[in-house]
Scaffold this motif. Structure first.
Motif, PDB file in Angstrom:
ATOM      1  N   PRO A  19      92.359 -60.710  63.253  1.00 10.05           N
ATOM      2  CA  PRO A  19      92.303 -60.108  61.922  1.00 10.05           C
ATOM      3  C   PRO A  19      91.218 -59.034  61.798  1.00 10.05           C
ATOM      4  O   PRO A  19      91.310 -58.168  60.940  1.00 10.05           O
ATOM      5  N   LEU A  20      90.236 -59.063  62.677  1.00  5.73           N
ATOM      6  CA  LEU A  20      89.147 -58.090  62.622  1.00  5.73           C
ATOM      7  C   LEU A  20      89.509 -56.797  63.349  1.00  5.73           C
ATOM      8  O   LEU A  20      89.345 -55.704  62.805  1.00  5.73           O
ATOM      9  N   THR A  21      90.023 -56.922  64.568  1.00  9.98           N
ATOM     10  CA  THR A  21      90.291 -55.734  65.397  1.00  9.98           C
ATOM     11  C   THR A  21      91.763 -55.359  65.478  1.00  9.98           C
ATOM     12  O   THR A  21      92.095 -54.289  65.968  1.00  9.98           O
ATOM     13  N   LYS A  22      92.633 -56.265  65.058  1.00  8.42           N
ATOM     14  CA  LYS A  22      94.093 -56.114  65.195  1.00  8.42           C
ATOM     15  C   LYS A  22      94.522 -56.081  66.666  1.00  8.42           C
ATOM     16  O   LYS A  22      95.603 -55.643  67.004  1.00  8.42           O
ATOM     17  N   GLY A  23      93.640 -56.561  67.543  1.00  7.45           N
ATOM     18  CA  GLY A  23      93.916 -56.595  68.978  1.00  7.45           C
ATOM     19  C   GLY A  23      94.558 -57.898  69.420  1.00  7.45           C
ATOM     20  O   GLY A  23      94.683 -58.861  68.648  1.00  7.45           O
ATOM     21  N   GLU A  33      91.686 -72.736  71.487  1.00  5.44           N
ATOM     22  CA  GLU A  33      91.315 -71.584  70.681  1.00  5.44           C
ATOM     23  C   GLU A  33      92.134 -70.357  71.072  1.00  5.44           C
ATOM     24  O   GLU A  33      92.655 -70.280  72.178  1.00  5.44           O
ATOM     25  N   LEU A  34      92.204 -69.410  70.145  1.00  5.73           N
ATOM     26  CA  LEU A  34      92.743 -68.088  70.420  1.00  5.73           C
ATOM     27  C   LEU A  34      91.554 -67.140  70.477  1.00  5.73           C
ATOM     28  O   LEU A  34      90.750 -67.090  69.543  1.00  5.73           O
ATOM     29  N   VAL A  35      91.439 -66.404  71.570  1.00  8.90           N
ATOM     30  CA  VAL A  35      90.247 -65.589  71.812  1.00  8.90           C
ATOM     31  C   VAL A  35      90.558 -64.106  71.700  1.00  8.90           C
ATOM     32  O   VAL A  35      91.524 -63.619  72.278  1.00  8.90           O
ATOM     33  N   SER A  36      89.700 -63.418  70.955  1.00 11.33           N
ATOM     34  CA  SER A  36      89.729 -61.966  70.872  1.00 11.33           C
ATOM     35  C   SER A  36      88.568 -61.443  71.714  1.00 11.33           C
ATOM     36  O   SER A  36      87.403 -61.590  71.328  1.00 11.33           O
ATOM     37  N   TYR A  43      89.099 -68.110  67.686  1.00 14.10           N
ATOM     38  CA  TYR A  43      89.674 -68.713  66.490  1.00 14.10           C
ATOM     39  C   TYR A  43      90.204 -70.102  66.848  1.00 14.10           C
ATOM     40  O   TYR A  43      90.979 -70.244  67.789  1.00 14.10           O
ATOM     41  N   PRO A  44      89.822 -71.129  66.082  1.00 11.75           N
ATOM     42  CA  PRO A  44      90.255 -72.493  66.417  1.00 11.75           C
ATOM     43  C   PRO A  44      91.722 -72.734  66.087  1.00 11.75           C
ATOM     44  O   PRO A  44      92.305 -72.072  65.230  1.00 11.75           O
ATOM     45  N   ILE A  45      92.302 -73.699  66.798  1.00 10.86           N
ATOM     46  CA  ILE A  45      93.637 -74.198  66.483  1.00 10.86           C
ATOM     47  C   ILE A  45      93.439 -75.649  66.062  1.00 10.86           C
ATOM     48  O   ILE A  45      92.961 -76.467  66.841  1.00 10.86           O
ATOM     49  N   PRO A  50      96.865 -72.222  64.004  1.00 10.89           N
ATOM     50  CA  PRO A  50      95.774 -71.278  64.278  1.00 10.89           C
ATOM     51  C   PRO A  50      95.060 -70.911  62.973  1.00 10.89           C
ATOM     52  O   PRO A  50      95.703 -70.552  61.985  1.00 10.89           O
ATOM     53  N   ILE A  51      93.756 -71.035  62.973  1.00  8.33           N
ATOM     54  CA  ILE A  51      92.945 -70.691  61.799  1.00  8.33           C
ATOM     55  C   ILE A  51      92.429 -69.268  62.005  1.00  8.33           C
ATOM     56  O   ILE A  51      91.451 -69.041  62.709  1.00  8.33           O
ATOM     57  N   MET A  52      93.113 -68.316  61.389  1.00  8.39           N
ATOM     58  CA  MET A  52      92.846 -66.900  61.639  1.00  8.39           C
ATOM     59  C   MET A  52      91.911 -66.293  60.598  1.00  8.39           C
ATOM     60  O   MET A  52      92.172 -65.255  60.019  1.00  8.39           O
ATOM     61  N   LEU A  53      90.791 -66.945  60.387  1.00  7.88           N
ATOM     62  CA  LEU A  53      89.771 -66.468  59.461  1.00  7.88           C
ATOM     63  C   LEU A  53      88.517 -66.141  60.259  1.00  7.88           C
ATOM     64  O   LEU A  53      88.028 -66.980  61.023  1.00  7.88           O
ATOM     65  N   VAL A  54      87.981 -64.943  60.056  1.00  6.09           N
ATOM     66  CA  VAL A  54      86.766 -64.546  60.763  1.00  6.09           C
ATOM     67  C   VAL A  54      85.639 -65.521  60.456  1.00  6.09           C
ATOM     68  O   VAL A  54      84.847 -65.867  61.330  1.00  6.09           O
ATOM     69  N   SER A  55      85.588 -66.007  59.228  1.00  4.17           N
ATOM     70  CA  SER A  55      84.535 -66.955  58.833  1.00  4.17           C
ATOM     71  C   SER A  55      84.625 -68.296  59.557  1.00  4.17           C
ATOM     72  O   SER A  55      83.643 -69.024  59.658  1.00  4.17           O
TER      73      SER A  55
END
Length: 62
Positions: A19-23, A33-36, A43-45, A50-55
């Motif tokens: 959500p931050l880089t759109k990458g 986890e999903l890693v950017s 980002y944790p699962i 998947p919890i796609m919140l930067v916070s």
């Protein structure tokens, strides 16, 4: 842990982006986890979701 991962739809994982880089994100099965790489965030699962919140993301330390 694999049981929870199996609940995540593989098609959904292909569509998700940071959500931050759109990458692209990579799935890290060992940490569930999903890693950017670009944002250096993981980002944790939780319960197959998947919890796609930067916070909620964990900062990846070098």
């Amino acid at each position: 842990m694999d049981e929870k991962l199996s609940k995540v739809d593989p098609k959904l994982l292909d569509l998700l982006v940071c959500p931050l880089t759109k990458g692209r994100l990579s799935l890290k099965r060992d940490s569930n986890e999903l890693v950017s790489e670009r944002a250096q965030l993981a980002y944790p699962i939780r319960d197959g979701i998947p919890i796609m919140l930067v916070s909620e993301a964990r900062k990846i330390e070098d």
